[in-house]
Structure formats: structure tokens, C-alpha cells
Write an enzyme that holds these catalytic residues in place. Sequence first.
Site, PDB file in Angstrom:
ATOM      1  N   GLY A   1      78.149  40.217  88.676  1.00 37.83           N
ATOM      2  CA  GLY A   1      77.859  39.818  87.287  1.00 37.83           C
ATOM      3  C   GLY A   1      77.553  38.345  87.138  1.00 37.83           C
TER       4      GLY A   1
ATOM      5  N   ILE B   1      47.040  26.721  84.849  1.00 39.93           N
ATOM      6  CA  ILE B   1      46.716  25.638  85.787  1.00 39.93           C
ATOM      7  C   ILE B   1      47.925  24.723  86.038  1.00 39.93           C
ATOM      8  CG2 ILE B   1      45.102  23.747  86.306  1.00 39.93           C
ATOM      9  CD1 ILE B   1      43.898  26.687  86.152  1.00 39.93           C
TER      10      ILE B   1
ATOM     11  N   THR C   1      41.207  29.671  87.863  1.00 34.81           N
ATOM     12  CA  THR C   1      41.515  30.885  87.100  1.00 34.81           C
ATOM     13  C   THR C   1      41.151  30.754  85.626  1.00 34.81           C
ATOM     14  OG1 THR C   1      43.355  31.225  88.605  1.00 34.81           O
ATOM     15  CG2 THR C   1      43.395  32.492  86.575  1.00 34.81           C
ATOM     16  N   GLU C   2      40.624  31.852  85.105  1.00 32.29           N
ATOM     17  CA  GLU C   2      40.310  31.915  83.669  1.00 32.29           C
ATOM     18  C   GLU C   2      40.906  33.189  83.090  1.00 32.29           C
ATOM     19  OE1 GLU C   2      36.091  31.426  83.127  1.00 32.29           O
ATOM     20  OE2 GLU C   2      36.076  29.522  84.221  1.00 32.29           O
TER      21      GLU C   2
ATOM     22  N   GLU D   1      48.420  31.813  94.012  1.00 30.12           N
ATOM     23  CA  GLU D   1      47.622  31.548  95.234  1.00 30.12           C
ATOM     24  C   GLU D   1      47.062  32.848  95.835  1.00 30.12           C
ATOM     25  OE1 GLU D   1      48.227  28.040  95.827  1.00 30.12           O
ATOM     26  OE2 GLU D   1      46.469  27.950  97.116  1.00 30.12           O
TER      27      GLU D   1
ATOM     28  N   ALA E   1      39.162  35.989  84.605  1.00 36.24           N
ATOM     29  CA  ALA E   1      38.813  35.826  86.026  1.00 36.24           C
ATOM     30  C   ALA E   1      40.021  35.309  86.794  1.00 36.24           C
ATOM     31  CB  ALA E   1      37.633  34.874  86.171  1.00 36.24           C
TER      32      ALA E   1
ATOM     33  N   GLY F   1      41.508  23.794  88.848  1.00 36.80           N
ATOM     34  CA  GLY F   1      41.191  24.770  87.815  1.00 36.80           C
ATOM     35  C   GLY F   1      40.156  25.781  88.247  1.00 36.80           C
TER      36      GLY F   1
ATOM     37  N   GLN G   1      72.363  40.735  93.892  1.00 39.15           N
ATOM     38  CA  GLN G   1      73.310  41.853  93.989  1.00 39.15           C
ATOM     39  C   GLN G   1      74.641  41.371  94.558  1.00 39.15           C
ATOM     40  OE1 GLN G   1      72.621  44.650  92.660  1.00 39.15           O
ATOM     41  NE2 GLN G   1      74.363  45.880  93.309  1.00 39.15           N
TER      42      GLN G   1
HETATM   43  C1  LIG Z   1      52.721  29.743  87.555  1.00 42.64           C
HETATM   44  C2  LIG Z   1      51.292  29.924  87.913  1.00 42.64           C
HETATM   45  C3  LIG Z   1      50.572  28.854  88.438  1.00 42.64           C
HETATM   46  C4  LIG Z   1      49.227  28.990  88.744  1.00 42.64           C
HETATM   47  N1  LIG Z   1      48.516  27.896  89.161  1.00 42.64           N
HETATM   48  C5  LIG Z   1      47.167  27.984  89.257  1.00 42.64           C
HETATM   49  C6  LIG Z   1      46.375  26.813  89.494  1.00 42.64           C
HETATM   50  O1  LIG Z   1      46.903  25.708  89.662  1.00 42.64           O
HETATM   51  N2  LIG Z   1      45.026  26.939  89.518  1.00 42.64           N
HETATM   52  C7  LIG Z   1      44.391  28.137  89.335  1.00 42.64           C
HETATM   53  O2  LIG Z   1      43.173  28.176  89.357  1.00 42.64           O
HETATM   54  N3  LIG Z   1      45.122  29.275  89.131  1.00 42.64           N
HETATM   55  C8  LIG Z   1      46.475  29.223  89.067  1.00 42.64           C
HETATM   56  N4  LIG Z   1      47.226  30.348  88.827  1.00 42.64           N
HETATM   57  C9  LIG Z   1      46.541  31.619  88.668  1.00 42.64           C
HETATM   58  C10 LIG Z   1      46.821  32.598  89.809  1.00 42.64           C
HETATM   59  O3  LIG Z   1      46.135  32.206  90.951  1.00 42.64           O
HETATM   60  C11 LIG Z   1      46.412  33.995  89.281  1.00 42.64           C
HETATM   61  O4  LIG Z   1      47.400  34.374  88.342  1.00 42.64           O
HETATM   62  C12 LIG Z   1      46.285  35.013  90.386  1.00 42.64           C
HETATM   63  O5  LIG Z   1      45.196  34.731  91.211  1.00 42.64           O
HETATM   64  C13 LIG Z   1      46.132  36.423  89.834  1.00 42.64           C
HETATM   65  O6  LIG Z   1      45.183  36.479  88.824  1.00 42.64           O
HETATM   66  P1  LIG Z   1      45.566  37.219  87.460  1.00 42.64           P
HETATM   67  O7  LIG Z   1      46.866  36.679  87.016  1.00 42.64           O
HETATM   68  O8  LIG Z   1      44.421  37.110  86.535  1.00 42.64           O
HETATM   69  O9  LIG Z   1      45.787  38.727  87.857  1.00 42.64           O
HETATM   70  P2  LIG Z   1      44.647  39.845  88.065  1.00 42.64           P
HETATM   71  O10 LIG Z   1      43.612  39.356  89.005  1.00 42.64           O
HETATM   72  O11 LIG Z   1      44.213  40.348  86.751  1.00 42.64           O
HETATM   73  O12 LIG Z   1      45.487  40.968  88.804  1.00 42.64           O
HETATM   74  C14 LIG Z   1      46.307  41.902  88.126  1.00 42.64           C
HETATM   75  C15 LIG Z   1      46.789  42.906  89.163  1.00 42.64           C
HETATM   76  O13 LIG Z   1      45.665  43.624  89.683  1.00 42.64           O
HETATM   77  C16 LIG Z   1      45.658  43.503  91.112  1.00 42.64           C
HETATM   78  N5  LIG Z   1      44.273  43.471  91.581  1.00 42.64           N
HETATM   79  C17 LIG Z   1      43.254  42.676  91.146  1.00 42.64           C
HETATM   80  N6  LIG Z   1      42.162  42.911  91.870  1.00 42.64           N
HETATM   81  C18 LIG Z   1      42.474  43.836  92.804  1.00 42.64           C
HETATM   82  C19 LIG Z   1      41.762  44.490  93.857  1.00 42.64           C
HETATM   83  N7  LIG Z   1      40.491  44.198  94.133  1.00 42.64           N
HETATM   84  N8  LIG Z   1      42.426  45.396  94.608  1.00 42.64           N
HETATM   85  C20 LIG Z   1      43.728  45.693  94.361  1.00 42.64           C
HETATM   86  N9  LIG Z   1      44.457  45.115  93.379  1.00 42.64           N
HETATM   87  C21 LIG Z   1      43.832  44.202  92.614  1.00 42.64           C
HETATM   88  C22 LIG Z   1      46.383  42.212  91.411  1.00 42.64           C
HETATM   89  O14 LIG Z   1      46.846  42.181  92.740  1.00 42.64           O
HETATM   90  C23 LIG Z   1      47.476  42.232  90.364  1.00 42.64           C
HETATM   91  O15 LIG Z   1      48.531  43.028  90.817  1.00 42.64           O
HETATM   92  C24 LIG Z   1      48.587  30.242  88.571  1.00 42.64           C
HETATM   93  C25 LIG Z   1      49.321  31.329  88.086  1.00 42.64           C
HETATM   94  C26 LIG Z   1      50.641  31.181  87.735  1.00 42.64           C
HETATM   95  C27 LIG Z   1      51.384  32.365  87.189  1.00 42.64           C
END
Ligand SMILES: Cc1cc2nc3c(=O)[nH]c(=O)nc-3n(C[C@H](O)[C@H](O)[C@H](O)COP(=O)(O)OP(=O)(O)OC[C@H]3O[C@@H](n4cnc5c(N)ncnc54)[C@H](O)[C@@H]3O)c2cc1C
Length: 380
Positions: free
Chosen positions: A340, A157, A126-127, A363, A130, A124, A336
Site C-alpha cells: 500500500g 516537445i 511530432t505534431e 523516442e 503526426a 520539434g 507490488q
Molecule cells: C513526454 C513526451 C516527450 C516527448 N518529446 C518529444 C520531443 O522532444 N520532440 C518530438 O518531436 N516529439 C516528442 N514526443 C513525441 C513522441 O515521440 C510521440 O508521442 C511518439 O512518437 C508517438 O507518437 P503519438 O503519441 O502520436 O502516437 P501514435 O503514433 O498515434 O501511436 C499510437 C499507437 O499506435 C501505434 N502505432 C502507430 N503506428 C503504428 C504502426 N505502423 N504499426 C503498429 N502500431 C502503430 C503506436 O505504437 C502507439 O501504440 C514526446 C512525447 C512525450 C509523451
Amino acid sequence: MDFELSEEHKMLREAIKDFVEKEIAPLVDEAEAKEQFPVQLFPRMGELGYLCLGYPAEYGAGEMGMIGECIVIEEIAKIAAGIAGGLMVQGGIATEAVLVHGTEEQKQKYLVPAIKGQKIASFGLTEADAGSDVAAIQTVAVRQGDKYVINGSKIFITNSPICDFVLAAAYTDKGLGASKGMSLFIVEKDIPGFTCSTMDKFGFRSSATGEVVFEDCVVPGENLIGEEGRGFQYLMEALDGGRISHSARSIGLAEAAYEAALNYAQQRVQFGQPIYKFQVNSFKLAKMAMDIEVARWLMYRAAWLYDQGFRRIKEAAMTKLFSSEVVCRVTTDAMQMHGGYALMSDSSVHRYFRDARFCTITEGTSEIQEIVISRAIGLR
Ligand SMILES: Cc1cc2nc3c(=O)[nH]c(=O)nc-3n(C[C@H](O)[C@H](O)[C@H](O)COP(=O)(O)OP(=O)(O)OC[C@H]3O[C@@H](n4cnc5c(N)ncnc54)[C@H](O)[C@@H]3O)c2cc1C
């Protein structure tokens, strides 16, 4: 240079292929339809020694390195990338810090059962506010005597709805910033104040994803991993391995889509001939095959560097970025090629396409990998 897998790794690939066909394939449709990870796989794979394959034998693991872990993840992702994701977390980011920085007691209590599949781990970080900006987490752990009180929440998570514990990142001293003020804790799911709700996804449906809330969760001081304030550093170390095994999942998924497209192009007849005979389609298949080949070599080289203990930050980011772009290209072309039929909800190629969309986000997004690579080549 040696481009061959070792005999041991070749045997592992054959064994895991057989296991996937006999014991995972029959579970996939239900897991995808109900969006439920088939939890019985954990003890079964633990029993067979397929979990956390890169970890040392002294804790009961296979000690087959990151290469072994990648072989297993690649083969499982061919049948279900979601399932591969749940297993990948167990043998990587949710437990690596325990292996490297945990006490012997923590290893016996959490790592050994994770390797045996008796405990399910999640990670855990991601928030809600964050994601890429890891330092922006709001979760805090306040020391009270020999305990910590954790408050905060985590989103997206993997494994959290089915887990026994979360390896959670929290600030122990926000004033010191991420590099000195963030720590890692093992939080068991059945302690008071821990709740988790399942999140509904359009892809990776055979993995379990959830939102976790810590409300005055009291954890004993011995659940702190390593030193207080070093959590961010431990996370950064674990990310390399996570990115490499993530690539294995993308590549397995790309291989499945490519195989489906190849078979379909050989069978589907239009204008009196199989559609692969139209050069546009055979060239498309040729490029898919080439993309996958390049991605596999990049991934296995990064895994090899990891196993040799060499620096691999750049290579881990490159393989993660490249393989997730490849899987998006390959699954788009496979859609593609199926015309269909691809657009029907029950088609496998449609599932591959949906799953691929996740690979450029999880990741660390593609853009974040580009930042890591730019830094590694001296540009930032
Ligand atoms: C199915 C799934 C499983 C997951 N499993 C886990 C897990 O087990 N544990 C965990 O902790 N997290 C997990 N995550 C979270 C995942 O790691 C995050 O979704 C990911 O890091 C992106 O964060 P965000 O979704 O908040 O996007 P954001 O960080 O808000 O990004 C939004 C967009 O802005 C871009 N961006 C952000 N900052 C910059 C920058 N500095 N320069 C250029 N572009 C930027 C990004 O590339 C993206 O295109 C999971 C997510 C999903 C969808």
C-alpha cells in the site's frame, strides 16, 4: 572482447554520481511538484563539461562518446528520469544534426552555447496528427528570397517551454514526399509568431514539455540545416543516438526502482520475517536484477557500436525496445513489493512507475521499434 569501462569512463561515473547526489538530488522534489525543469542545471553542467558529452572537444565538449553520454544519463535518471530527459535532448536529437550537417557559423552560434549550457535546445518533429507517422507533418517552410516563412505546430516537445531554439522539421516541398521534401530549421524562440504553451503530464514531471506554434515565423536562410530536402534523412541518422541514450534513461530509472524494492524487501517485516525471505519476492528481485543486467549490456554494446562508427540501427532499436519493457516490468514489480505504501502519491516508487510508462512511447513507440527490428532482420 573487453567488458570493462575505460578508466576515463569509470572516473566519469564516479564524478557524475557525486554531482547527482550533491547538486541534482536537492532539486528533484520541487521540480517534480511544480513540473518545472531546474534550468540552473544547464549552465552548471555546461561549466563542468557534462553536457553533450559525446560531442567533439573542438566545440568545447567532453568527447567521451555515446558511452560517456549514457553513463551520465543513466546516473541522472536514477534520481530523476524527467531531468535526464531534458538533458538527453540537449546532447542528442536537438543538436546532433547541427553537429553533423550544420555550417561552422551554425555550430558557433547554437552548438557551442548548447554545450556550455548557455542555450537550451529542443527538437520539434511530432505534431497533433503526426506521431509515429512522421511523414504526415503539416508544418511548412516557404522560401521567400533569402528567408523562409514557417507555419505549423508541434506537440509534446521536450524543453520547448524553457528553450532558446527549436530544431524543427518542416516541409519545403511536400510534393517530393518526406525523403526529399522535408527540411530542418533552427527556429529561435523570441522571433515574432513563435508561441509555446506548457503541457501537464502525469510522469516525467521534472522535464518541461510543451506545444509550439509557428505562425508566419520568418527565419533567415542560414538557419536551414544542411541541404534543403534532406531533413528526413538527418532525422533518421539522429534517431539511433537518441534511442541509445533513451535506453540509458530507462535503465537508470529501472535501477532506482530495483534498489528501492531491494531495500524495502529487506526492511519490511510480515509474518515475523523480512518479506524478501518469501521465495516469491526473492525470485522477483532476482529477475529484476537479471533484466537490468541484460538491458545494460545491450545498451552499452549499442553505444560502443555507435562510438566505433559501425552500423547500429538494429541494436539501437533493440536496446530502446528492451530497456523500456524492462523498466515497465521492474517498476511494476517494485510497486507490488511496496504494498500500500507504493500507492501514496508521494512515494518514490510510485513516481518511478509513472515515469516508466513514458519510456515505451517517447523516442518512437515499442511497436515502431519492432518494425525497425523486423526490417533489419529482413522481414519487411
Ligand atoms: C513526454 C513526451 C516527450 C516527448 N518529446 C518529444 C520531443 O522532444 N520532440 C518530438 O518531436 N516529439 C516528442 N514526443 C513525441 C513522441 O515521440 C510521440 O508521442 C511518439 O512518437 C508517438 O507518437 P503519438 O503519441 O502520436 O502516437 P501514435 O503514433 O498515434 O501511436 C499510437 C499507437 O499506435 C501505434 N502505432 C502507430 N503506428 C503504428 C504502426 N505502423 N504499426 C503498429 N502500431 C502503430 C503506436 O505504437 C502507439 O501504440 C514526446 C512525447 C512525450 C509523451
